[in-house]
Structure formats: structure tokens, C-alpha cells
Design a protein around this motif. Structure first.
Motif, PDB file in Angstrom:
ATOM      1  N   ALA A  92      15.270 -38.968  21.270  1.00 54.17           N
ATOM      2  CA  ALA A  92      14.068 -38.689  21.643  1.00 54.17           C
ATOM      3  C   ALA A  92      13.871 -38.108  23.199  1.00 54.17           C
ATOM      4  O   ALA A  92      13.242 -37.058  23.092  1.00 54.17           O
ATOM      5  CB  ALA A  92      13.285 -39.994  21.997  1.00 54.17           C
ATOM      6  N   THR A  93      14.789 -38.108  23.968  1.00 57.28           N
ATOM      7  CA  THR A  93      15.118 -37.411  25.141  1.00 57.28           C
ATOM      8  C   THR A  93      15.560 -35.891  24.866  1.00 57.28           C
ATOM      9  O   THR A  93      15.185 -35.111  25.939  1.00 57.28           O
ATOM     10  CB  THR A  93      16.002 -38.112  25.942  1.00 57.28           C
ATOM     11  N   GLU A  94      16.227 -35.676  23.827  1.00 51.36           N
ATOM     12  CA  GLU A  94      16.554 -34.457  23.461  1.00 51.36           C
ATOM     13  C   GLU A  94      15.488 -33.961  22.371  1.00 51.36           C
ATOM     14  O   GLU A  94      15.708 -32.763  22.156  1.00 51.36           O
ATOM     15  CB  GLU A  94      17.900 -34.410  22.800  1.00 51.36           C
ATOM     16  N   LEU A  95      14.547 -34.393  22.243  1.00 52.99           N
ATOM     17  CA  LEU A  95      13.105 -33.911  21.414  1.00 52.99           C
ATOM     18  C   LEU A  95      13.614 -33.722  19.972  1.00 52.99           C
ATOM     19  O   LEU A  95      12.980 -32.805  19.389  1.00 52.99           O
ATOM     20  CB  LEU A  95      12.573 -32.554  22.128  1.00 52.99           C
TER      21      LEU A  95
ATOM     22  N   LYS B  93       6.451 -33.351  23.250  1.00 54.31           N
ATOM     23  CA  LYS B  93       6.520 -33.316  25.043  1.00 54.31           C
ATOM     24  C   LYS B  93       5.318 -32.869  25.351  1.00 54.31           C
ATOM     25  O   LYS B  93       4.671 -31.611  24.882  1.00 54.31           O
ATOM     26  CB  LYS B  93       7.602 -32.316  25.369  1.00 54.31           C
ATOM     27  N   LYS B  94       4.574 -33.405  26.262  1.00 55.34           N
ATOM     28  CA  LYS B  94       3.333 -33.073  26.956  1.00 55.34           C
ATOM     29  C   LYS B  94       3.699 -32.241  28.244  1.00 55.34           C
ATOM     30  O   LYS B  94       4.231 -32.920  29.157  1.00 55.34           O
ATOM     31  CB  LYS B  94       2.220 -34.210  27.136  1.00 55.34           C
TER      32      LYS B  94
ATOM     33  N   ILE C  14       7.213 -37.431  27.465  1.00 59.12           N
ATOM     34  CA  ILE C  14       7.748 -37.473  26.034  1.00 59.12           C
ATOM     35  C   ILE C  14       7.201 -38.624  25.304  1.00 59.12           C
ATOM     36  O   ILE C  14       7.231 -39.694  25.736  1.00 59.12           O
ATOM     37  CB  ILE C  14       9.074 -37.388  26.077  1.00 59.12           C
ATOM     38  N   THR C  15       6.534 -38.171  24.001  1.00 54.39           N
ATOM     39  CA  THR C  15       5.812 -39.305  23.177  1.00 54.39           C
ATOM     40  C   THR C  15       6.800 -39.599  21.813  1.00 54.39           C
ATOM     41  O   THR C  15       7.216 -38.495  21.354  1.00 54.39           O
ATOM     42  CB  THR C  15       4.420 -39.327  23.081  1.00 54.39           C
TER      43      THR C  15
END
Length: 91
Positions: free
Chosen positions: A36-39, A54-55, A75-76
Motif C-alpha cells: 500500500a505504501t508503494e501504491l 493517493k490523494k 493514501i487510502t
């Protein structure tokens, strides 16, 4: 379902002891967090896909005071069910 019940049911389904199931759950959580942190998205066949978005930072106006406030980027993590799961749930 709470975490203890989930751990118990998972250990029974896998035929392992609860400590091993807890270790598996912890490992899955760390993989989801890292991806998630790496999208990146994470797909689980027959279940669904966890999708990150990512907003960017934004300026919003407080309607009560008229004050402009900068909101930080975030990040959601969202979830999209698979077609297989949707068909099972529809029955």
C-alpha cells in the motif's frame, strides 16, 4: 468478527495451531502495508483486490469560519470484490 475469532477459524481451516495462524495474519498485514505504501494493489484470487489510491494535498475552506486549511496528502486502501465472490454472495 473480531481478531481472536478470525485467528481461531483460520487455524481450524488450515489445520494448524493458533500461533502459526497468528504469524500468517501478521505476515499478510505487513505485505499489505508495504504494498500500500508503494501504491501497489494486492489481488487474492476468488476473493478480490485491495487497491491503493493517493490523494494529493489540497486547500479546503472551513465553511463556518472561512479559514483556508491545507490538508496533507494521504493514501487510502479500497477493496474490489472478485466476480467469483460476488456470485457466491448473490446466492
Amino acid at each position: 468478527m473480531d481478531a481472536k475469532t478470525f485467528n481461531s477459524r483460520l487455524s481450524k481451516a488450515l489445520g494448524c495451531d493458533p500461533a502459526e495462524a497468528a504469524q500468517l495474519i501478521e505476515g499478510l498485514g505487513s505485505v499489505f502495508a508495504r504494498e500500500a505504501t508503494e501504491l501497489n494493489s494486492v489481488a487474492i484470487p476468488g476473493f478480490g483486490t485491495f487497491v491503493t489510491s493517493k490523494k494529493d494535498e489540497d486547500i479546503v475552506v472551513d465553511p463556518a469560519t472561512g479559514e483556508r486549511v491545507l490538508t496533507p496528502p494521504s493514501i487510502t486502501l479500497g477493496f474490489q470484490t472478485s466476480v467469483v465472490l460476488r456470485k457466491k454472495l448473490a446466492k
